[in-house]
Design a protein around this motif. Structure first.
Motif, PDB file in Angstrom:
ATOM      1  N   VAL A  10       0.873  -1.169   0.000  1.00  0.00           N
ATOM      2  CA  VAL A  10       0.000   0.000   0.000  1.00  0.00           C
ATOM      3  C   VAL A  10       0.911   1.221   0.000  1.00  0.00           C
ATOM      4  O   VAL A  10       1.834   1.302   0.821  1.00  0.00           O
ATOM      5  N   ALA A  11       0.685   2.161  -0.917  1.00  0.00           N
ATOM      6  CA  ALA A  11       1.604   3.291  -1.043  1.00  0.00           C
ATOM      7  C   ALA A  11       0.948   4.444  -1.788  1.00  0.00           C
ATOM      8  O   ALA A  11      -0.142   4.316  -2.348  1.00  0.00           O
ATOM      9  N   THR A  12       1.668   5.559  -1.807  1.00  0.00           N
ATOM     10  CA  THR A  12       1.312   6.729  -2.605  1.00  0.00           C
ATOM     11  C   THR A  12       2.338   6.853  -3.719  1.00  0.00           C
ATOM     12  O   THR A  12       3.541   6.702  -3.483  1.00  0.00           O
ATOM     13  N   VAL A  13       1.882   7.123  -4.946  1.00  0.00           N
ATOM     14  CA  VAL A  13       2.793   7.319  -6.071  1.00  0.00           C
ATOM     15  C   VAL A  13       3.389   8.721  -5.952  1.00  0.00           C
ATOM     16  O   VAL A  13       2.664   9.717  -5.974  1.00  0.00           O
ATOM     17  N   LEU A  14       4.713   8.784  -5.789  1.00  0.00           N
ATOM     18  CA  LEU A  14       5.396  10.076  -5.720  1.00  0.00           C
ATOM     19  C   LEU A  14       5.770  10.581  -7.107  1.00  0.00           C
ATOM     20  O   LEU A  14       5.639  11.761  -7.403  1.00  0.00           O
ATOM     21  N   GLU A  15       6.272   9.671  -7.946  1.00  0.00           N
ATOM     22  CA  GLU A  15       6.800  10.081  -9.244  1.00  0.00           C
ATOM     23  C   GLU A  15       6.662   8.938 -10.237  1.00  0.00           C
ATOM     24  O   GLU A  15       6.953   7.789  -9.911  1.00  0.00           O
ATOM     25  N   VAL A  16       6.226   9.251 -11.443  1.00  0.00           N
ATOM     26  CA  VAL A  16       6.202   8.284 -12.542  1.00  0.00           C
ATOM     27  C   VAL A  16       7.405   8.627 -13.414  1.00  0.00           C
ATOM     28  O   VAL A  16       7.524   9.741 -13.910  1.00  0.00           O
ATOM     29  N   GLN A  17       8.306   7.666 -13.584  1.00  0.00           N
ATOM     30  CA  GLN A  17       9.580   7.927 -14.242  1.00  0.00           C
ATOM     31  C   GLN A  17       9.642   7.426 -15.682  1.00  0.00           C
ATOM     32  O   GLN A  17      10.671   7.585 -16.338  1.00  0.00           O
ATOM     33  N   VAL A  18       8.556   6.828 -16.168  1.00  0.00           N
ATOM     34  CA  VAL A  18       8.496   6.351 -17.554  1.00  0.00           C
ATOM     35  C   VAL A  18       7.177   6.773 -18.187  1.00  0.00           C
ATOM     36  O   VAL A  18       6.231   7.126 -17.487  1.00  0.00           O
ATOM     37  N   SER A  19       7.151   6.720 -19.500  1.00  0.00           N
ATOM     38  CA  SER A  19       5.928   7.017 -20.266  1.00  0.00           C
ATOM     39  C   SER A  19       5.675   5.876 -21.233  1.00  0.00           C
ATOM     40  O   SER A  19       6.592   5.102 -21.547  1.00  0.00           O
ATOM     41  N   GLU A  20       4.445   5.798 -21.737  1.00  0.00           N
ATOM     42  CA  GLU A  20       4.145   4.805 -22.764  1.00  0.00           C
ATOM     43  C   GLU A  20       5.085   5.008 -23.940  1.00  0.00           C
ATOM     44  O   GLU A  20       5.343   6.135 -24.355  1.00  0.00           O
ATOM     45  N   GLY A  21       5.628   3.900 -24.438  1.00  0.00           N
ATOM     46  CA  GLY A  21       6.547   3.953 -25.574  1.00  0.00           C
ATOM     47  C   GLY A  21       8.013   3.956 -25.178  1.00  0.00           C
ATOM     48  O   GLY A  21       8.880   3.745 -26.028  1.00  0.00           O
ATOM     49  N   ASP A  22       8.310   4.192 -23.895  1.00  0.00           N
ATOM     50  CA  ASP A  22       9.707   4.191 -23.436  1.00  0.00           C
ATOM     51  C   ASP A  22      10.284   2.784 -23.465  1.00  0.00           C
ATOM     52  O   ASP A  22       9.604   1.816 -23.120  1.00  0.00           O
ATOM     53  N   GLN A  23      11.551   2.682 -23.853  1.00  0.00           N
ATOM     54  CA  GLN A  23      12.291   1.429 -23.765  1.00  0.00           C
ATOM     55  C   GLN A  23      12.920   1.360 -22.379  1.00  0.00           C
ATOM     56  O   GLN A  23      13.498   2.351 -21.916  1.00  0.00           O
ATOM     57  N   VAL A  24      12.796   0.218 -21.716  1.00  0.00           N
ATOM     58  CA  VAL A  24      13.410   0.040 -20.398  1.00  0.00           C
ATOM     59  C   VAL A  24      14.216  -1.248 -20.384  1.00  0.00           C
ATOM     60  O   VAL A  24      13.952  -2.177 -21.147  1.00  0.00           O
ATOM     61  N   ASP A  25      15.217  -1.269 -19.530  1.00  0.00           N
ATOM     62  CA  ASP A  25      16.017  -2.462 -19.296  1.00  0.00           C
ATOM     63  C   ASP A  25      15.661  -3.008 -17.926  1.00  0.00           C
ATOM     64  O   ASP A  25      15.211  -2.261 -17.045  1.00  0.00           O
ATOM     65  N   ALA A  26      15.858  -4.300 -17.743  1.00  0.00           N
ATOM     66  CA  ALA A  26      15.641  -4.899 -16.430  1.00  0.00           C
ATOM     67  C   ALA A  26      16.458  -4.127 -15.407  1.00  0.00           C
ATOM     68  O   ALA A  26      17.634  -3.818 -15.644  1.00  0.00           O
ATOM     69  N   GLY A  27      15.832  -3.750 -14.303  1.00  0.00           N
ATOM     70  CA  GLY A  27      16.503  -2.982 -13.259  1.00  0.00           C
ATOM     71  C   GLY A  27      16.252  -1.491 -13.319  1.00  0.00           C
ATOM     72  O   GLY A  27      16.575  -0.778 -12.363  1.00  0.00           O
TER      73      GLY A  27
END
Length: 71
Positions: A10-27
């Motif tokens: 259970v938490a509050t979202v402080l910051e979203v660090q990605v957007s739709e379409g972003d490429q991410v790597d594991a980690g």
């Protein structure tokens, strides 16, 4: 390999660090949560493209809440 990224606490979202379409790597950090005055990063477990983000800063989420989807 597709993955649903789910909240573990259970938490509050402080910051979203990605957007739709972003490429991410594991980690890579996807969002930053706050729970009991602690900041907790939510990390990608697989590499791929973020196809959906289901949270926004200020959202109150429960354990099991869908945060994002990676394809």
């Amino acid at each position: 390999m597709a993955e649903d990224v789910l909240a573990e606490i259970v938490a509050t979202v402080l910051e979203v660090q990605v957007s739709e379409g972003d490429q991410v790597d594991a980690g890579d950090s996807l969002v930053l949560l706050e729970s009991m005055k602690m900041e907790i990063p939510v990390l990608a477990e697989v590499s791929g493209t973020v196809t959906a983000v289901h949270v926004a800063p200020g959202d109150q989420i429960q354990a099991g809440h869908l945060i994002a989807h990676i394809d």
